[in-house]
Enzyme design. Structure first.
Site, PDB file in Angstrom:
ATOM      1  CE  LYS A   1       8.478  -0.100   4.373  1.00 48.82           C
ATOM      2  NZ  LYS A   1       8.746  -0.736   5.694  1.00 48.82           N
TER       3      LYS A   1
ATOM      4  CG  ASP B   1       7.110  -5.530   6.392  1.00 53.44           C
ATOM      5  OD1 ASP B   1       7.483  -4.594   5.670  1.00 53.44           O
ATOM      6  OD2 ASP B   1       6.428  -6.469   5.956  1.00 53.44           O
TER       7      ASP B   1
ATOM      8  CG  ASP C   1      -0.322   8.968   3.654  1.00 51.07           C
ATOM      9  OD1 ASP C   1       0.274   7.873   3.685  1.00 51.07           O
ATOM     10  OD2 ASP C   1      -0.080   9.895   4.453  1.00 51.07           O
ATOM     11  N   GLY C   2      -0.114   6.221   1.280  1.00 49.88           N
ATOM     12  CA  GLY C   2       0.990   5.687   0.497  1.00 49.88           C
ATOM     13  C   GLY C   2       2.342   6.282   0.846  1.00 49.88           C
TER      14      GLY C   2
ATOM     15  CG  ASP D   1       0.759  -8.715   6.733  1.00 54.85           C
ATOM     16  OD1 ASP D   1       0.167  -9.314   7.648  1.00 54.85           O
ATOM     17  OD2 ASP D   1       1.065  -7.518   6.791  1.00 54.85           O
TER      18      ASP D   1
ATOM     19  NE  ARG E   1       5.268  -8.584   1.835  1.00 56.91           N
ATOM     20  CZ  ARG E   1       5.773  -7.647   2.637  1.00 56.91           C
ATOM     21  NH1 ARG E   1       5.674  -7.786   3.936  1.00 56.91           N
ATOM     22  NH2 ARG E   1       6.346  -6.580   2.137  1.00 56.91           N
TER      23      ARG E   1
ATOM     24  N   GLY F   1       0.793  -1.223   0.000  1.00 57.06           N
ATOM     25  CA  GLY F   1       0.000   0.000   0.000  1.00 57.06           C
ATOM     26  C   GLY F   1       0.821   1.267   0.000  1.00 57.06           C
ATOM     27  NE  ARG F   2       3.971   2.027   5.169  1.00 57.93           N
ATOM     28  CZ  ARG F   2       4.868   2.416   6.069  1.00 57.93           C
ATOM     29  NH1 ARG F   2       5.387   3.617   6.009  1.00 57.93           N
ATOM     30  NH2 ARG F   2       5.258   1.611   7.025  1.00 57.93           N
TER      31      ARG F   2
END
Length: 498
Positions: free
Chosen positions: A117, A266, A129-130, A256, A187, A96-97
């Site tokens: 990222k 992450d 908002d990414g 994930d 993942r 998403g970002r």
């Protein structure tokens, strides 16, 4: 393969993931930022990747790693995946970002992903908002590179670019873009994405891709998919045992956030434990302690169970045999983890030939630490001089108390060391290699982030990165960095930053 081309003054990427169907990803370019400024550039990693950045101007490097310039021929994508988040299944998550620029072949012949990222919205952003805030980007850079220096498999950080824009979280914060390097971004949640859709063909394609890229020996096995599962299990068991060895708490061990390569990935509300307590939680969103320090091994096993469920049908077993195979694979994780954990913890005590009879010795030392609320890292550091009964163990006794239990344990420990076929220097060397002097202390990380975010001062971050690049080396000039926080400096909560 990536190469520098003088004619076009660009970098070129491969992207083998594009061999998979479009449903695996979204074609999308990074969203440009207003006024990019390069804050950190990992030149050692760049050299390892074979990037000849000296041939590029600072402006060009900044433009590429901010997403403002996409090199000619690059086909950036955002990857699709699902995931169990705190035990609850979300069928569509995805990048998403983050946007994958592509892959390079590093100087060792290994294929590596290059991902941005904080590079803008994608179809997987949902209501996000990414973008990324500077604080979490710096945290990932500092801790991922510290993990690398500690010898723990991890994604890496190549660059931090300040975006020149503000992002809204609880307040307005300076934005940034992180360039992340990984063996891949596949993942457990990637497999779950297609399993949830009962897309058998996609699962087979993904498994075949994972085998080709990460576990090619599986192609020669009698059952390649069973081999794949066993390889991922071994990689995860090894990784989590290393986390436990150094007191690392990931904070969000969702499926994930679990790479099939066995890399730490992450870095959100992650932290290193100061005072030893197996129930330690730092993450502000882990309300019930699901991902507490002591829960990391069973959670890793739980995540592995989710992967097994995704691929079990591909093993071509009858139902009863499939159930038995799943149980055996779960047991494989338990056995592998326990073996790695025992070896790691025994090394911290200077033992080169551990066995299960050493478990009470290890557990009693941990009990002493917990009872006395002792610092995890310093307890093992101060244990080293105590090999010699005549040595001054004042620092260790200050941590673990003056109670008879410590002296009793020290006598048992020294007696056990005497059974090893090694001298004191060899024992010290084993302990020095297993016990870091420096870890990313939470208060030091937060101090560095605060200085950068609030005062545009990177000096603390750069010094911290330098100290952490040699975690097993005595650095008298940086003595204060090995100390736990004083009262008032404790950082009791960390935040995801998304």
């Amino acid at each position: 393969m990536i190469a520098y081309t003088k004619k076009h003054n660009v970098l070129r990427f491969e992207n083998s993931y594009l061999d998979l169907p479009d449903k695996f990803y979204q074609h999308i370019a990074p969203t440009p930022v207003n006024k990019p400024e390069i804050l950190l550039l990992n030149t050692d990693l760049a050299a390892e990747l074979g990037l000849n950045l000296q041939t590029l101007t600072t402006d060009k490097i900044t433009a590429i790693f901010s997403g403002n310039h996409v090199p000619k021929g690059t086909q950036p994508i955002a990857l699709a995946y699902a995931g169990h988040q705190f035990g609850h299944f979300v069928p569509q998550l995805g990048d998403g970002r983050a946007i994958l620029l592509g892959e390079i072949i590093d100087i060792h012949g290994k294929r590596r992903d290059i991902q941005l990222k904080g590079s803008g919205r994608t179809q997987f952003s949902r209501r996000g908002d990414g973008r990324a805030a500077l604080g979490p980007v710096l945290r990932e850079y500092i801790i991922s590179e510290a993990m690398q220096a500690l010898g723990i498999t991890t994604t890496r950080s190549l660059a931090v670019i300040k975006s020149g824009e503000l992002v809204r979280r609880e307040t307005l914060l300076p934005g940034a873009v992180l360039t992340r390097v990984a063996s891949s971004h596949i993942r457990i949640g990637t497999f779950e994405y297609f399993a949830a859709r009962q897309d058998v063909a996609a699962l087979k394609l993904l498994a075949d891709y994972a085998i080709d890229r990460h576990y090619p020996d599986a192609k020669h096995a009698a059952n390649p998919y069973l081999y794949l599962l066993k390889a991922v299990i071994q990689a995860q068991a090894y990784l989590v045992a290393k986390w436990m060895q150094v007191g690392f708490i990931h904070g969000v061990m969702n499926t994930d956030n679990t790479s099939i390569t066995g890399e730490t990935i992450d870095y959100g509300p992650c932290a290193f434990m100061d005072t030893y307590d197996p129930n330690t939680v730092y993450s502000s969103i882990d309300y019930y302690g699901r991902y507490a320090y002591a829960n990391q091994p069973p959670i890793a096993q739980w995540n592995i169970g989710s992967l097994i469920e995704c691929l079990l049908f591909m093993l071509a077993f009858e139902e009863d045999q499939a159930k038995q195979t799943k149980a055996e694979l779960i047991q494989l994780f338990q056995t592998a983890y326990q073996e790695h954990w025992l070896n790691n913890m025994a090394s911290k005590l200077g033992l080169s030939q551990p066995s299960t009879v050493d478990l009470p010795l290890i557990q009693e030392f941990l009990r002493l630490m917990r009872t006395n609320k002792a610092d995890y890292t310093l307890s093992f550091y101060y244990l080293r001089p105590a090999i010699d009964a005549a040595a001054d163990s004042k620092d260790l006794k200050n941590l673990l108390g003056q109670e008879p239990g410590l002296e009793t344990w020290l006598k048992a420990w020294r007696a056990r060391l005497s059974q090893e076929n090694q001298n004191k220097l060899q024992t010290v060397a084993i302990m020095a290699a297993a016990n870091p002097v420096f870890i990313p202390r939470n208060h030091r990380v937060e101090q560095a982030i605060k200085a950068a975010v609030e005062h545009n001062d990177l000096s603390l971050a750069k010094r911290l990165i330098s100290v952490l690049s040699r975690p097993y080396v005595e650095q008298p000039e940086n003595y204060e960095y090995m100390l736990p926080p004083s009262p008032g400096e404790e950082v009791l909560q960390t935040f995801c930053g998304t």
